[in-house]
Design a protein around this motif. Structure first.
Motif, PDB file in Angstrom:
ATOM      1  N   SER A  10      -3.266  -1.628  -7.126  1.00  0.00           N
ATOM      2  CA  SER A  10      -4.064  -0.872  -6.170  1.00  0.00           C
ATOM      3  C   SER A  10      -5.290  -1.665  -5.755  1.00  0.00           C
ATOM      4  O   SER A  10      -6.005  -2.208  -6.602  1.00  0.00           O
ATOM      5  CB  SER A  10      -4.502   0.445  -6.832  1.00  0.00           C
ATOM      6  OG  SER A  10      -5.549   1.049  -6.130  1.00  0.00           O
ATOM      7  N   TYR A  11      -5.545  -1.722  -4.450  1.00  0.00           N
ATOM      8  CA  TYR A  11      -6.756  -2.363  -3.955  1.00  0.00           C
ATOM      9  C   TYR A  11      -8.002  -1.595  -4.378  1.00  0.00           C
ATOM     10  O   TYR A  11      -9.025  -2.185  -4.650  1.00  0.00           O
ATOM     11  CB  TYR A  11      -6.724  -2.501  -2.431  1.00  0.00           C
ATOM     12  CG  TYR A  11      -5.751  -3.525  -1.929  1.00  0.00           C
ATOM     13  CD1 TYR A  11      -5.923  -4.874  -2.207  1.00  0.00           C
ATOM     14  CD2 TYR A  11      -4.651  -3.143  -1.173  1.00  0.00           C
ATOM     15  CE1 TYR A  11      -5.033  -5.818  -1.737  1.00  0.00           C
ATOM     16  CE2 TYR A  11      -3.753  -4.090  -0.688  1.00  0.00           C
ATOM     17  CZ  TYR A  11      -3.941  -5.423  -0.981  1.00  0.00           C
ATOM     18  OH  TYR A  11      -3.067  -6.368  -0.521  1.00  0.00           O
ATOM     19  N   VAL A  12      -7.895  -0.269  -4.440  1.00  0.00           N
ATOM     20  CA  VAL A  12      -9.042   0.536  -4.869  1.00  0.00           C
ATOM     21  C   VAL A  12      -9.397   0.201  -6.311  1.00  0.00           C
ATOM     22  O   VAL A  12     -10.573  -0.004  -6.655  1.00  0.00           O
ATOM     23  CB  VAL A  12      -8.760   2.051  -4.698  1.00  0.00           C
ATOM     24  CG1 VAL A  12      -9.847   2.884  -5.325  1.00  0.00           C
ATOM     25  CG2 VAL A  12      -8.599   2.399  -3.216  1.00  0.00           C
ATOM     26  N   ALA A  53       3.533   6.064  -5.484  1.00  0.00           N
ATOM     27  CA  ALA A  53       3.533   6.116  -6.943  1.00  0.00           C
ATOM     28  C   ALA A  53       2.315   6.844  -7.507  1.00  0.00           C
ATOM     29  O   ALA A  53       2.314   7.223  -8.671  1.00  0.00           O
ATOM     30  CB  ALA A  53       3.579   4.706  -7.513  1.00  0.00           C
ATOM     31  N   ALA A  54       1.300   7.050  -6.685  1.00  0.00           N
ATOM     32  CA  ALA A  54       0.073   7.699  -7.169  1.00  0.00           C
ATOM     33  C   ALA A  54       0.352   9.155  -7.497  1.00  0.00           C
ATOM     34  O   ALA A  54       1.002   9.862  -6.731  1.00  0.00           O
ATOM     35  CB  ALA A  54      -1.021   7.600  -6.107  1.00  0.00           C
ATOM     36  N   ILE A  74       0.828  -1.209   0.000  1.00  0.00           N
ATOM     37  CA  ILE A  74       0.000   0.000   0.000  1.00  0.00           C
ATOM     38  C   ILE A  74       0.862   1.259   0.000  1.00  0.00           C
ATOM     39  O   ILE A  74       0.555   2.219  -0.717  1.00  0.00           O
ATOM     40  CB  ILE A  74      -0.972  -0.017   1.199  1.00  0.00           C
ATOM     41  CG1 ILE A  74      -2.015  -1.124   0.985  1.00  0.00           C
ATOM     42  CG2 ILE A  74      -1.639   1.335   1.396  1.00  0.00           C
ATOM     43  CD1 ILE A  74      -2.956  -1.339   2.153  1.00  0.00           C
ATOM     44  N   GLU A  75       1.928   1.273   0.771  1.00  0.00           N
ATOM     45  CA  GLU A  75       2.783   2.461   0.823  1.00  0.00           C
ATOM     46  C   GLU A  75       3.398   2.756  -0.546  1.00  0.00           C
ATOM     47  O   GLU A  75       3.440   3.900  -0.976  1.00  0.00           O
ATOM     48  CB  GLU A  75       3.875   2.300   1.890  1.00  0.00           C
ATOM     49  CG  GLU A  75       3.357   2.351   3.310  1.00  0.00           C
ATOM     50  CD  GLU A  75       2.762   1.025   3.788  1.00  0.00           C
ATOM     51  OE1 GLU A  75       2.983  -0.024   3.121  1.00  0.00           O
ATOM     52  OE2 GLU A  75       2.048   1.040   4.797  1.00  0.00           O
ATOM     53  N   CYS A 107      -4.685   8.378   0.764  1.00  0.00           N
ATOM     54  CA  CYS A 107      -4.474   7.236  -0.124  1.00  0.00           C
ATOM     55  C   CYS A 107      -4.326   5.959   0.698  1.00  0.00           C
ATOM     56  O   CYS A 107      -4.958   4.943   0.388  1.00  0.00           O
ATOM     57  CB  CYS A 107      -3.232   7.467  -0.980  1.00  0.00           C
ATOM     58  SG  CYS A 107      -2.789   6.071  -2.033  1.00  0.00           S
ATOM     59  N   ILE A 108      -3.524   6.018   1.738  1.00  0.00           N
ATOM     60  CA  ILE A 108      -3.325   4.834   2.583  1.00  0.00           C
ATOM     61  C   ILE A 108      -4.636   4.427   3.225  1.00  0.00           C
ATOM     62  O   ILE A 108      -4.971   3.238   3.277  1.00  0.00           O
ATOM     63  CB  ILE A 108      -2.220   5.092   3.625  1.00  0.00           C
ATOM     64  CG1 ILE A 108      -0.862   5.154   2.916  1.00  0.00           C
ATOM     65  CG2 ILE A 108      -2.216   4.024   4.708  1.00  0.00           C
ATOM     66  CD1 ILE A 108       0.291   5.610   3.779  1.00  0.00           C
TER      67      ILE A 108
END
Length: 95
Positions: A85-87, A33-34, A27-28, A48-49
């Motif tokens: 990404s989980y999202v 990178a986002a 996740i980090e 984001c986290i």
């Protein structure tokens, strides 16, 4: 074209999806990178986290309810940018 490390990541996350396990994403790294939106200030990384963590939690509860083929397709799609990404994975599965 995929770099060897990117290809290995896709293969590992795809095999997890077919095996019935929720993929493990960093996740980090995803949030670092986002891209940031122009003009935004504040705690974008923390948001984001939080969003990625919430999406992972929701996926953990719903993962087995999704079709294995659909999980595989979405894992590949969520990994295309190189930083999964989980999202993005949750969004794909809900569509």
């Amino acid at each position: 074209m995929f770099r060897p490390a990117g290809l290995a990541l896709i293969l590992l996350t795809t095999s997890a999806a077919w095996g019935g396990e929720l993929p493990r994403y960093n996740i980090e790294a995803t949030c670092r990178a986002a891209p940031t939106l122009a003009g935004t200030t504040g705690n974008t990384d923390q948001n984001c986290i939080r969003d990625e963590t919430q999406a992972r939690s929701q996926l953990g509860q719903q993962w087995s309810g999704f079709d294995a083929r659909r999980r595989n397709e979405c894992v590949q799609e969520a990994s295309l940018a190189g930083t999964p990404s989980y999202v993005a994975l949750l969004t794909c599965l809900q569509m």
